[in-house]
Design a protein around this motif. Structure first.
Motif, mmCIF file in Angstrom:
data_model
loop_
_atom_site.group_PDB
_atom_site.id
_atom_site.type_symbol
_atom_site.label_atom_id
_atom_site.label_comp_id
_atom_site.label_asym_id
_atom_site.label_seq_id
_atom_site.Cartn_x
_atom_site.Cartn_y
_atom_site.Cartn_z
ATOM 1 N N GLN A 1 -2.499 8.101 -7.321
ATOM 2 C CA GLN A 1 -1.813 6.806 -7.179
ATOM 3 C C GLN A 1 -1.706 6.346 -5.726
ATOM 4 O O GLN A 1 -1.556 5.159 -5.455
ATOM 5 C CB GLN A 1 -0.401 6.903 -7.757
ATOM 6 C CG GLN A 1 -0.375 6.681 -9.267
ATOM 7 C CD GLN A 1 0.918 7.164 -9.898
ATOM 8 O OE1 GLN A 1 1.895 7.440 -9.203
ATOM 9 N NE2 GLN A 1 0.919 7.274 -11.203
ATOM 10 N N ALA B 1 0.850 -1.194 0.000
ATOM 11 C CA ALA B 1 0.000 0.000 0.000
ATOM 12 C C ALA B 1 0.887 1.247 0.000
ATOM 13 O O ALA B 1 1.973 1.249 0.572
ATOM 14 C CB ALA B 1 -0.893 -0.013 1.231
ATOM 15 N N LEU C 1 -4.659 1.763 6.996
ATOM 16 C CA LEU C 1 -4.513 1.482 5.564
ATOM 17 C C LEU C 1 -4.444 -0.027 5.326
ATOM 18 O O LEU C 1 -5.094 -0.563 4.425
ATOM 19 C CB LEU C 1 -3.240 2.181 5.072
ATOM 20 C CG LEU C 1 -2.877 2.128 3.605
ATOM 21 C CD1 LEU C 1 -4.035 2.532 2.742
ATOM 22 C CD2 LEU C 1 -1.698 3.047 3.356
ATOM 23 N N ALA D 1 -7.266 -2.095 3.326
ATOM 24 C CA ALA D 1 -6.845 -2.724 2.047
ATOM 25 C C ALA D 1 -7.300 -4.174 1.928
ATOM 26 O O ALA D 1 -7.479 -4.850 2.888
ATOM 27 C CB ALA D 1 -5.329 -2.642 1.929
ATOM 28 N N ASP E 1 -2.647 5.389 -1.842
ATOM 29 C CA ASP E 1 -3.798 4.766 -1.169
ATOM 30 C C ASP E 1 -4.224 5.587 0.035
ATOM 31 O O ASP E 1 -5.371 5.528 0.474
ATOM 32 C CB ASP E 1 -3.432 3.350 -0.721
ATOM 33 C CG ASP E 1 -3.062 2.479 -1.915
ATOM 34 O OD1 ASP E 1 -3.923 2.298 -2.787
ATOM 35 O OD2 ASP E 1 -1.903 2.013 -1.991
ATOM 36 N N ALA E 2 -3.283 6.335 0.601
ATOM 37 C CA ALA E 2 -3.603 7.234 1.717
ATOM 38 C C ALA E 2 -2.762 8.497 1.558
ATOM 39 O O ALA E 2 -1.627 8.440 1.067
ATOM 40 C CB ALA E 2 -3.290 6.568 3.049
ATOM 41 N N LYS F 1 -10.189 6.894 -0.383
ATOM 42 C CA LYS F 1 -8.803 6.814 0.100
ATOM 43 C C LYS F 1 -8.741 7.408 1.508
ATOM 44 O O LYS F 1 -9.526 8.313 1.835
ATOM 45 C CB LYS F 1 -7.868 7.625 -0.804
ATOM 46 C CG LYS F 1 -7.722 7.061 -2.206
ATOM 47 C CD LYS F 1 -6.777 7.937 -3.007
ATOM 48 C CE LYS F 1 -6.775 7.581 -4.480
ATOM 49 N NZ LYS F 1 -6.046 6.369 -4.801
#
Ligand SMILES: Cc1cc2nc3c(=O)[nH]c(=O)nc-3n(C[C@H](O)[C@H](O)[C@H](O)COP(=O)(O)O)c2cc1C
Length: 147
Positions: free
Chosen positions: A47, A2, A143, A147, A49-50, A83
């Motif tokens: 791009q 991630a 995260l 995920a 994720d967080a 996100k």
């Protein structure tokens, strides 16, 4: 793996010190790749994720580079919904910037904001840097959990 992006602006280094500690905490979680930048283009935001913003307060507001980044992302219609988003920042007396950034993340970009903003008056001491590390670690853990 991630991806966690930390974007930080800082004029006198206080928010930057916080950012270093946030990154350290975030990196302590396996399976999360952490990048720290001063500026990110819309596609770089897309791009990740967080995204965590380090936003110092000047004149009761968010500083221009962070404002520009959010405006560019909005104009590019970048999709950040779902996100994870978080914000922190150093301040002197009012500390609006991280709260404003979080509102934009939540209301404009429909990001998942799990943490209240982490606000620190002026220079972070060792105790506060520990709080910053914990903050970064919690965001990384959430995260992995999401995920
Ligand atoms: C010109 C100027 C304006 C400022 N305006 C505010 C403000 O409106 N509210 C606030 O809480 N702090 C304000 N501050 C204090 C800064 O937020 C504080 O010094 C902070 O530690 C700066 O973070 P940085 O080192 O990451 O740039 C101001 C400082 C300066 C020099």
């Amino acid at each position: 793996m991630a991806g966690l992006l930390i974007i930080c602006d800082s004029h006198t280094g206080n928010t930057e010190k916080m950012a270093e500690a946030v990154a350290e905490g975030a990196k302590s979680v396996a399976g999360v790749e952490v990048n720290t930048k001063y500026f990110a283009r819309p596609e770089e935001l897309a791009q990740a994720d967080a995204i965590i913003f380090g936003a110092p307060t000047y004149n009761h507001d968010v500083t221009i580079p962070i404002k520009q980044m959010l405006e560019e992302a909005a104009k590019a219609n970048v999709q950040l919904n779902g996100k994870i988003g978080a914000a922190f920042g150093s301040y002197g007396w009012s500390g609006e910037a991280p709260k404003f950034v979080l509102e934009i993340m939540k209301n404009k970009f429909e990001m998942l904001v799990l943490e209240p903003p982490l606000l620190v008056r002026y220079e972070p001491d060792q105790n506060v840097l520990g709080m910053c590390r914990d903050f970064g670690k919690r965001v990384s853990e959430s995260l992995i959990h999401v995920a």
